[in-house]
Scaffold this motif. Structure first.
Motif, PDB file in Angstrom:
ATOM      1  N   UNK A 197      18.510  50.844  49.715  1.00 59.44           N
ATOM      2  CA  UNK A 197      18.985  50.133  48.526  1.00 59.44           C
ATOM      3  C   UNK A 197      20.294  50.756  48.045  1.00 59.44           C
ATOM      4  N   UNK A 198      21.238  49.920  47.655  1.00 57.80           N
ATOM      5  CA  UNK A 198      22.501  50.380  47.099  1.00 57.80           C
ATOM      6  C   UNK A 198      22.922  49.448  45.969  1.00 57.80           C
ATOM      7  N   UNK A 199      23.769  49.961  45.085  1.00 61.43           N
ATOM      8  CA  UNK A 199      24.360  49.121  44.066  1.00 61.43           C
ATOM      9  C   UNK A 199      25.580  48.418  44.633  1.00 61.43           C
ATOM     10  N   UNK A 200      25.984  47.278  44.053  1.00 67.65           N
ATOM     11  CA  UNK A 200      27.192  46.595  44.531  1.00 67.65           C
ATOM     12  C   UNK A 200      28.406  47.499  44.466  1.00 67.65           C
ATOM     13  N   UNK A 201      29.228  47.440  45.493  1.00 71.48           N
ATOM     14  CA  UNK A 201      30.445  48.247  45.550  1.00 71.48           C
ATOM     15  C   UNK A 201      31.596  47.553  44.841  1.00 71.48           C
ATOM     16  N   UNK A 202      32.452  48.374  44.220  1.00 69.12           N
ATOM     17  CA  UNK A 202      33.664  47.846  43.604  1.00 69.12           C
ATOM     18  C   UNK A 202      34.750  47.780  44.691  1.00 69.12           C
ATOM     19  N   UNK A 203      35.246  46.588  44.936  1.00 72.75           N
ATOM     20  CA  UNK A 203      36.246  46.392  45.988  1.00 72.75           C
ATOM     21  C   UNK A 203      37.654  46.644  45.440  1.00 72.75           C
ATOM     22  N   UNK A 204      38.440  47.349  46.236  1.00 68.34           N
ATOM     23  CA  UNK A 204      39.829  47.643  45.850  1.00 68.34           C
ATOM     24  C   UNK A 204      40.778  46.949  46.824  1.00 68.34           C
TER      25      UNK A 204
END
Length: 204
Positions: A197-204
């Motif tokens: 399980x992971x949290x959504x990643x912030x895309x750069x």
């Protein structure tokens, strides 16, 4: 000795073993003195950082020699049982680290609250207590600190910390509250690892 003190020593033991196993796994340190310092910094790094931030002096391991005695004993145990730890158990470093962050998050919060820190600051100080020793360990053995990895690491600590505050406001027994809150952190993290399980990643 109170139950809190005993649990603090248990958490110190767990993180000391975690530090030694991490160094042995990477085959970077072989002499007992170097391994002691890895175990020592892993065990007390988070709590020392918390106490410095709060201005709490003297720091626990400076005041009480039992912390250094416990760390020394567990470093020796980890070294003597290294083949069993690293061979018979699957991912022992992960197990010890997970137990350690559960115990130290709540112990750190409890110490902060007793010092008169506000609830939200106590959450941050609890997480610092739990995670900074591991950050020091991972940095010294040239690993990516778990706090920066894709795994859920801070989130379980936050969930357990919020549960602790909720139970505290409801008047739940302090020892039971520690068991429930630390248990939630440990279980949450193990399930997150198991299910990836992971949290959504912030895309750069």
């Amino acid at each position: 000795m109170t139950i809190w003190y005993i649990i603090d020593l248990v958490g110190t033991s767990v993180f000391a073993i975690s530090g030694v196993l991490s160094a042995l796994r990477k085959k970077m340190y072989h002499d007992i003195v170097a391994l002691f310092f890895i175990g020592f910094l892993t065990a007390v790094g988070g709590g020392t950082t918390r106490d410095v931030i709060m201005g709490a002096h003297p720091i626990a391991w400076i005041r009480d020699p039992n912390y250094l005695i416990v760390i020394s004993i567990n470093v020796v145990i980890a070294v003597l049982c290294r083949n069993w730890w690293l061979g018979a158990l699957q991912r022992p470093l992960l197990i010890f680290d997970t137990i350690g962050i559960g115990l130290f998050t709540i112990l750190g919060m409890q110490k902060a609250l007793l010092a008169g820190v506000n609830d939200w600051a106590s959450i941050l100080l609890g997480i610092i207590t739990a995670l900074f020793g591991g950050v020091i360990r991972d940095t010294l053995v040239n690993d990516l600190p778990l706090i920066l990895d894709r795994q859920l690491y801070v989130t379980p600590c936050l969930a357990g910390a919020l549960l602790y505050l909720l139970n505290n406001s409801l008047g739940v027994d302090a020892t039971l509250n520690l068991i429930l809150s630390a248990g939630l952190i440990t279980l949450f993290r193990l399930v997150a690892i198991r299910l990836d399980l992971t949290l959504p990643r912030i895309q750069i």
